[in-house]
Design a protein around this motif. Structure first.
Motif, short mmCIF file in Angstrom:
data_model
loop_
_atom_site.label_atom_id
_atom_site.label_comp_id
_atom_site.label_asym_id
_atom_site.label_seq_id
_atom_site.Cartn_x
_atom_site.Cartn_y
_atom_site.Cartn_z
N VAL A 11 0.82 -1.20 0.00
CA VAL A 11 0.00 0.00 0.00
C VAL A 11 0.86 1.26 0.00
O VAL A 11 0.35 2.35 -0.04
N GLY A 12 2.16 1.08 0.03
CA GLY A 12 3.04 2.24 0.10
C GLY A 12 3.26 2.90 -1.23
O GLY A 12 2.68 2.51 -2.25
N HIS A 13 4.13 3.90 -1.24
CA HIS A 13 4.30 4.72 -2.43
C HIS A 13 5.06 3.98 -3.53
O HIS A 13 5.04 4.38 -4.68
N LEU A 14 5.76 2.90 -3.21
CA LEU A 14 6.51 2.17 -4.22
C LEU A 14 5.96 0.76 -4.37
O LEU A 14 6.66 -0.22 -4.40
N GLU A 167 14.10 2.88 2.65
CA GLU A 167 15.21 2.58 1.75
C GLU A 167 16.41 3.46 2.05
O GLU A 167 16.27 4.67 2.26
N GLY A 168 17.56 2.85 2.10
CA GLY A 168 18.79 3.57 2.40
C GLY A 168 18.81 4.11 3.82
O GLY A 168 19.67 4.94 4.16
N GLY A 169 17.88 3.65 4.64
CA GLY A 169 17.82 4.12 6.02
C GLY A 169 17.25 5.52 6.15
O GLY A 169 17.24 6.09 7.24
N ARG A 170 16.74 6.09 5.04
CA ARG A 170 16.25 7.48 5.05
C ARG A 170 14.84 7.52 5.60
O ARG A 170 13.88 7.20 4.91
N THR A 171 14.70 7.94 6.84
CA THR A 171 13.35 8.00 7.40
C THR A 171 12.67 9.34 7.11
O THR A 171 11.52 9.55 7.52
N ARG A 173 12.06 10.18 4.17
CA ARG A 173 11.27 9.88 2.97
C ARG A 173 10.21 8.84 3.32
O ARG A 173 10.45 7.99 4.18
N PRO A 174 9.10 8.86 2.62
CA PRO A 174 8.04 7.88 2.94
C PRO A 174 8.55 6.46 2.75
O PRO A 174 9.28 6.17 1.80
N PRO A 175 8.20 5.58 3.65
CA PRO A 175 8.64 4.18 3.55
C PRO A 175 7.79 3.40 2.55
O PRO A 175 6.68 3.81 2.22
N GLU A 176 8.34 2.31 2.10
CA GLU A 176 7.50 1.33 1.42
C GLU A 176 6.70 0.61 2.50
O GLU A 176 7.25 0.26 3.54
N VAL A 177 5.45 0.41 2.23
CA VAL A 177 4.58 -0.22 3.25
C VAL A 177 3.99 -1.49 2.67
O VAL A 177 3.48 -1.50 1.55
N LEU A 178 4.09 -2.55 3.43
CA LEU A 178 3.57 -3.84 3.00
C LEU A 178 2.60 -4.35 4.05
O LEU A 178 2.95 -4.47 5.22
N GLU A 179 1.38 -4.60 3.62
CA GLU A 179 0.39 -5.15 4.56
C GLU A 179 0.41 -6.66 4.45
O GLU A 179 0.39 -7.22 3.36
N MET A 180 0.47 -7.32 5.59
CA MET A 180 0.45 -8.78 5.61
C MET A 180 -0.94 -9.22 6.05
O MET A 180 -1.42 -8.77 7.10
N PRO B 51 10.27 11.69 11.30
CA PRO B 51 10.28 10.65 10.27
C PRO B 51 8.97 10.66 9.48
O PRO B 51 7.92 10.99 10.04
N ALA B 52 9.05 10.30 8.24
CA ALA B 52 7.84 10.18 7.44
C ALA B 52 7.01 9.01 7.96
O ALA B 52 7.54 8.05 8.49
#
Lengths: 185, 458
Positions: A11-14, A167-171, A173-180, B51-52
Motif C-alpha cells: 500500500v506504500g508509495h513504491l 530505503e537507504g535508512g532514510r526516514t 522519505r516515505p517508507p515502502e509499506v507492505l500489509e500482511m 520521520p515520514a
C-alpha cells in the motif's frame, strides 16, 4: 515453523517495487535479510497508560515470524504484551551487525504471542538462531550456574501485520509499506 | 522511572547517534522510526527531525529511545546503554518536533554492570513466576540441574579452605611419626561436612537477615550462594541440608573421638561446630559483630590443624599450633577481601563486618599488616626451630600477597574488577598452605632416607 498461509499487499508509495515481492507466509527477502543480520532492534509495546514503551532486543527471524526472548529478570515488557499484544519491532541501528552495515531501516508491526508454558526449556528452540547472532551465548549458557534466573526465559512470537521499509535508512522519505494478511490454516 | 535531568539530556548527542521516535498509530499499534535529533542548550527538550509516516497529533505523548549497543565479534557487546524518554511532542517552526520529556528510564552498563542489572531484576523475576504459577495452578521455581544446584548451594569449590589445614595437621603428625591414611580421610570428610554445613547455614541466615536481598553486586566469590534468594531452594530445604551436613560431621567426629581419644577430640570438634554455627546464627552472629574473621581464623586454622593432628598422633602439639597460624591468617584474609564488595548490602542488613566498620584505607592497610604477619609467623616458626626449615617454601607466595594487596587497593570500589583479586586471595591461601605441607613432606622424606639430614631439610 507453523503451517499457515499469508499474503502480502503493498500500500506504500513504491507498491510496484519488485524487491518487496514475497512468498506466502514469508516477509520480503530484503526485510528478511535485515532481520537476519540485525543484532539489535527496538521492541515497542503498549504500557498500561496507553503509551509505548521500548526495549532494545535481539531480533530473531524464522519462517515468517519474528521471535524475541526475555529473561524473567526483565519480564515487565512481557506483562505489557500479555495485556496488549500489539507491538512493533524496528531495526534502526545500521551498524549493529557482525558484517556489512545494513542498507535499509525496517519497522514491523504485528501481533505478539507469549510462550511461557515452560520457562525452563521452551525458549531453547530458538537457541540455534540466538547463537548464530551471539556466539558468546553458548559458553555463557554452559556457565548458567553463575546467573540461573537469566536462563529462565520467555519467548515472544510476533506475526507481522504491517512492514515499513525505509530505503537507504532514510526516514525523512516515505517508507515502502507492505500489509500482511494472515489466513488461518 | 525518574524525571530526566538536564545533564542527562545534554549528554545525549555525545552518547547516541540517532533517536527512535515511537507513537501509537490509528490501529493501536506502536509505530517507530529512526530520527535525527539535537538537544536544546538548556537541556530541557529534544528536537527531532520527524520521520515520514509516523503519526504525531497535536499534544501527542510519545516515547523516544536512544540506544547504543555495539556488537563485538564473538565477544558479545560493548558499551551497552539506552535512554527511554516520555513526554508531549509539539511541532516547531522549521519542521522539527520537540519532545519535553517528563519521565525517563535508563541503563548504562558502565554505571550499572550487566550482572548488577540482572540482580536488580530478581524481584521482577519472582513476580513473574508467581503470576505464571497462579495461571498454571502450580508453584514454579527456577531450575538448575542437581549437580549445579548442589555446587551452588554448598559453595563446594571453597572446600580448599578445609583441605589445607587438614593436610597440614596430618603432615605435622607424619613428621612426628604418626600417619593413618584412613583416619586422615575421615578427618577430611568430617571437616568438609562442617564447612558445607556452615556455608549452607550462612546462606539461610543471610537470606533471613535481608543481607542477600540488599546485596546487588554478588560475585563468584562474594554474596553467598543466593539459592534461597533466587528461589532455587526453599529455606526449609536449606535447613535440612545444613542439618544433614552437621549430623554427618558429628557422627564421623564421634567415631574418630571414640577411636582416637574421646575428650580431646570431643572438645576440639565441639569448638569447631560451635564456632561454625555461631558464625551467622543467633544469638552470637559473630560475623555481624565484626568477629567473623577471628571465628574463621580459629575454625580453619588451629582447630582443624590440631584436630587433624590429634586424630593421627593422639596428642596435641605446639608445632601444629604454630604451623596453623599462617593458614589461619590467610583464610581470614580470604573472607576479609571477599567481604569488601558485599559491604553496602551487609551494612544495610546490619552485618557489620570489618570492611563495613573500617575505612577503605584501614581495610587495605589491615590486609597488608595481616599478610605480613602470616609470613612472619612462618619465618619466626623456622627461626625458633619449631617449624622445619623447608616450610620456608611458603614464603614463595609473598608476591601473590603483594598482588592481592595491590588489587584490593586498585579495585576497592568495583566489585567486578575485584574478582581476580578475590580469586588470587583464595589461591594465596591454597598455595601457601600446600607449600607448608610440601615443606613438611620434604622434611619427612629427608628424615626417612638420610641418617643426618642437612639443616635445610630439617
Amino acid at each position: 515453523m507453523f503451517a499457515r498461509e499469508a499474503s502480502a499487499r503493498r500500500v506504500g508509495h513504491l507498491c510496484l517495487n519488485d524487491r518487496m515481492d514475497t512468498l506466502p507466509g514469508r516477509l520480503p527477502g530484503r526485510v528478511e535479510a535485515v532481520l537476519n543480520a540485525a543484532l539489535v532492534a527496538e521492541f515497542s509495546v503498549i504500557g498500561p497508560d496507553g503509551l509505548p514503551i521500548t526495549h532494545p532486543m535481539i531480533p530473531l527471524y524464522d519462517d515468517g515470524r519474528i521471535w524475541l526472548h526475555s529473561s524473567i529478570l526483565f519480564s515487565r515488557k512481557v506483562e505489557h504484551v500479555r495485556r496488549n499484544p500489539r507491538v512493533s519491532v524496528a531495526v534502526t541501528d545500521l551498524g549493529a551487525t557482525h558484517g556489512e552495515p545494513l542498507r535499509d531501516r525496517v519497522t514491523v508491526q504485528g501481533d505478539a504471542t507469549v510462550h511461557d508454558g515452560d520457562v525452563h526449556e521452551e525458549w531453547q528452540r530458538i537457541m540455534p538462531l540466538w547463537v548464530a547472532k551471539e556466539p558468546i551465548v553458548r559458553p555463557f549458557y554452559a556457565k548458567r550456574v553463575a546467573l540461573p534466573l537469566f536462563w529462565e526465559r520467555i519467548l515472544i512470537e510476533i506475526v507481522p501485520r504491517r512492514v515499513l521499509v525505509w530505503e537507504g535508512g532514510r526516514t525523512d522519505r516515505p517508507p515502502e509499506v507492505l500489509e500482511m494478511a494472515e489466513t488461518a490454516p | 522511572m525518574t524525571a530526566p535531568t538536564a545533564e542527562m539530556l545534554r549528554r545525549l548527542p555525545e552518547r547516541f547517534d540517532h533517536a527512535v521516535l515511537v507513537t501509537v498509530d490509528a490501529d493501536g499499534y506502536p509505530l517507530s522510526a529512526a530520527a535525527d535529533f539535537e538537544v536544546d542548550e538548556g537541556g530541557s527538550a529534544v528536537r527531532l527531525r520527524p520521520p515520514a509516516a509516523i503519526p504525531v497529533g497535536p499534544g501527542a505523548e510519545a516515547n523516544v529511545i536512544f540506544s547504543h549497543i555495539r556488537p563485538q565479534p564473538d565477544m558479545g557487546y560493548d558499551e551497552r546503554r539506552y535512554v527511554n524518554l516520555w513526554g508531549p511532542l509539539a511541532e516547531e517552526d522549521g519542521g522539527w518536533l520537540v519532545l519535553r520529556p517528563r519521565r525517563s528510564q535508563t541503563w548504562d552498563e558502565k554505571e550499572v554492570p550487566f550482572f548488577q542489572y540482572s540482580e536488580l531484576g530478581v524481584p521482577q523475576a519472582h513476580r513473574y513466576l508467581g503470576a505464571l504459577g497462579a495461571r498454571q495452578g502450580r508453584r514454579i521455581r527456577p531450575r538448575l540441574s542437581g549437580g549445579w544446584l548442589f555446587l551452588r548451594a554448598t559453595r563446594l569449590p571453597f572446600l580448599s579452605a578445609t583441605a589445607v589445614p587438614v593436610f597440614l595437621g596430618v603432615a605435622v603428625a607424619a613428621l612426628h611419626g604418626s600417619f593413618h591414611l584412613g583416619y586422615a580421610l575421615l578427618t577430611l570428610v568430617a571437616a568438609s561436612l562442617v564447612h558445607l554445613g556452615l556455608n549452607v547455614a550462612n546462606d539461610i541466615f543471610d537470606t533471613l537477615s535481608g543481607a542477600d536481598a540488599a546485596n546487588t553486586t554478588p560475585t563468584q566469590f562474594s554474596g553467598g550462594s543466593r539459592v534461597i534468594h533466587y528461589g532455587l531452594l526453599s529455606t526449609g530445604q536449606m535447613v535440612a541440608l545444613s542439618a544433614a551436613f552437621y549430623a554427618a560431621a558429628v557422627a564421623i567426629g564421634l567415631y574418630l573421638a571414640v577411636e582416637r581419644g574421646f575428650w580431646p577430640l570431643f572438645w576440639i570438634g565441639l569448638a569447631g561446630v560451635a564456632i561454625s554455627v555461631a558464625y551467622t546464627a543467633p544469638p552470637l552472629r559473630l560475623v555481624y559483630r565484626g568477629l567473623g574473621e577471628i571465628a574463621v581464623a580459629l575454625g580453619f586454622g588451629p582447630i582443624m590443624v590440631l584436630g587433624a593432628y590429634f586424630v593421627q598422633a593422639q596428642r596435641l602439639s605446639a608445632e601444629a599450633w604454630v604451623a596453623s597460624i599462617p593458614v589461619a591468617i590467610l583464610i581470614a584474609l580470604v573472607l576479609y577481601v571477599n567481604e569488601v564488595p558485599d559491604r553496602p548490602g551487609d551494612g544495610a542488613a546490619g552485618k557489620r563486618t570489618l570492611p563495613v566498620r573500617l575505612s577503605p584505607g584501614a581495610v587495605v592497610a589491615g590486609y597488608a599488616a595481616a599478610a605480613a604477619a602470616a609470613y612472619a609467623g612462618v619465618v619466626a616458626g623456622v627461626a625458633t626451630g619449631i617449624l622445619p626449615f623447608p616450610t620456608l617454601l611458603a614464603a614463595a607466595t609473598a608476591p601473590m600477597a603483594l598482588g592481592v594487596y595491590r588489587g584490593l587497593r586498585a579495585s576497592y570500589e568495583d566489585p567486578y574488577a575485584l574478582m581476580p583479586t578475590m580469586a588470587k586471595g583464595v589461591n594465596l591461601h591454597l598455595f601457601t598452605g600446600l607449600l607448608l605441607v610440601a615443606g613438611y613432606v620434604a622434611a619427612i622424606v629427608a628424615d626417612r632416607v638420610m641418617a643426618t639430614p642437612p639443616f635445610f631439610l630439617r
